[in-house]
Design a protein around this motif. Structure first.
Motif, mmCIF file in Angstrom:
data_model
loop_
_atom_site.group_PDB
_atom_site.id
_atom_site.type_symbol
_atom_site.label_atom_id
_atom_site.label_comp_id
_atom_site.label_asym_id
_atom_site.label_seq_id
_atom_site.Cartn_x
_atom_site.Cartn_y
_atom_site.Cartn_z
ATOM 1 N N TYR A 71 -15.332 -52.680 -38.009
ATOM 2 C CA TYR A 71 -15.805 -53.400 -39.256
ATOM 3 C C TYR A 71 -14.597 -54.974 -38.764
ATOM 4 C CZ TYR A 71 -19.535 -50.902 -40.596
ATOM 5 O OH TYR A 71 -20.545 -50.359 -40.546
ATOM 6 N N ILE A 73 -11.968 -57.535 -36.590
ATOM 7 C CA ILE A 73 -12.619 -58.724 -36.051
ATOM 8 C C ILE A 73 -10.881 -59.078 -35.098
ATOM 9 C CG2 ILE A 73 -14.024 -60.318 -37.209
ATOM 10 C CD1 ILE A 73 -12.630 -62.136 -38.311
ATOM 11 N N ASP A 86 -15.941 -59.805 -32.960
ATOM 12 C CA ASP A 86 -16.283 -58.862 -33.416
ATOM 13 C C ASP A 86 -15.851 -57.492 -32.484
ATOM 14 O OD1 ASP A 86 -18.652 -58.465 -31.881
ATOM 15 O OD2 ASP A 86 -19.854 -58.751 -34.050
ATOM 16 N N VAL A 92 -18.725 -64.095 -35.090
ATOM 17 C CA VAL A 92 -19.264 -63.679 -35.925
ATOM 18 C C VAL A 92 -19.275 -64.609 -37.125
ATOM 19 C CG1 VAL A 92 -17.435 -62.190 -36.361
ATOM 20 C CG2 VAL A 92 -16.884 -63.478 -37.518
ATOM 21 N N ARG A 96 -15.417 -62.733 -43.792
ATOM 22 C CA ARG A 96 -15.543 -61.918 -43.632
ATOM 23 C C ARG A 96 -13.692 -61.305 -42.980
ATOM 24 N NH1 ARG A 96 -18.647 -59.995 -38.609
ATOM 25 N NH2 ARG A 96 -17.520 -58.173 -38.205
ATOM 26 N N ASP A 176 -21.721 -55.936 -45.696
ATOM 27 C CA ASP A 176 -21.890 -55.127 -44.163
ATOM 28 C C ASP A 176 -20.909 -55.128 -43.477
ATOM 29 O OD1 ASP A 176 -24.820 -55.070 -44.419
ATOM 30 O OD2 ASP A 176 -24.757 -57.208 -44.233
ATOM 31 N N TYR A 177 -19.479 -56.114 -44.316
ATOM 32 C CA TYR A 177 -18.963 -56.316 -43.395
ATOM 33 C C TYR A 177 -16.972 -56.044 -44.171
ATOM 34 C CZ TYR A 177 -22.364 -58.064 -40.009
ATOM 35 O OH TYR A 177 -23.355 -57.711 -38.638
ATOM 36 N N ALA A 200 -11.449 -55.946 -45.195
ATOM 37 C CA ALA A 200 -12.587 -55.302 -44.504
ATOM 38 C C ALA A 200 -12.725 -53.985 -44.218
ATOM 39 C CB ALA A 200 -11.646 -55.088 -42.603
ATOM 40 N N ARG A 201 -14.387 -53.906 -44.198
ATOM 41 C CA ARG A 201 -15.151 -52.600 -44.599
ATOM 42 C C ARG A 201 -14.444 -51.302 -43.763
ATOM 43 N NH1 ARG A 201 -21.501 -51.191 -43.846
ATOM 44 N NH2 ARG A 201 -21.462 -49.138 -44.504
#
Length: 202
Positions: A71, A73, A86, A92, A96, A176-177, A200-201
């Motif tokens: 996840y 960037i 990504d 993206v 993020r 999600d991210y 970040a995830r």
């Protein structure tokens, strides 16, 4: 780890429609125009609406999963503005976490949903909402939680937190991210959750 952001200067233009092909040996993606010619140093968009930027050798900018995770960037500066890409090379949008250089600790960025460029004003505001709490200055998590919206998962630690003199539980909200890490105070007269960090995830 983070990848150094490279500055690229090109003529501004509307992204042309491209077909993207994956080189299975290298994991890199390349764009081809309607004449099947490789696209270089310009934006391209697929029929499905995925937006890419293709560099000097035609490879799309994309994050290295081994370096930044699934996840994470890659950030690049194009025509004076930063964009995030990504692991699939897609531009993206929204919130993020990334770095503009290998020396910078990953930070929160907000990418404009229409252009994909970093929105400096919202980035600055959301960073304030997500600032790490200290004993002297606790940052209520309600504002950043409202911005992030509905989470996918909530995990609560069994033991006490290392923050705030140990008076609370560590709670992680997974989106999600990104992941929002907060401290939920415990005991009599407990107050609202406070921000620990945003990452970040995993």
């Amino acid at each position: 780890m983070a990848v150094v952001a490279e500055t690229v200067t090109v003529q501004a233009a509307e992204p042309q429609t491209v077909k993207v092909k994956l080189d299975k040996k290298t994991g890199k993606r390349y764009g081809y125009d309607e004449n099947n010619q490789k696209v270089t140093q310009q934006w391209g968009v697929t029929a499905k609406g995925f937006r890419y930027y293709f560099g000097k050798n035609g490879a799309a900018y994309q994050a290295d999963q081994d370096m930044v995770g699934k996840y994470g960037i890659l950030m690049k500066k194009i025509n004076g503005k930063y964009y995030g890409f990504d692991v699939s090379g897609h531009t993206v949008k929204g919130i993020r976490v990334g770095s503009v250089s290998m020396y910078e600790i990953p930070k929160l960025y907000y990418f404009n949903p229409k252009t994909g460029a970093v929105d400096k004003k919202k980035t600055s505001l959301y960073r304030k909402y997500a600032a790490t709490s200290t004993l002297a200055k606790q940052n209520n998590a309600s504002k950043i939680k409202k911005i992030l919206g509905k989470y996918k998962k909530c995990t609560i630690s069994k033991g006490n937190t290392c923050m705030l003199d140990g008076n609370g539980k560590d709670v992680t909200y997974t989106y999600d991210y990104v992941q929002l890490n907060v401290v939920r105070p415990t005991g009599k007269g407990s107050s609202a959750e406070v921000v620990a960090s945003i990452t970040a995830r995993q």
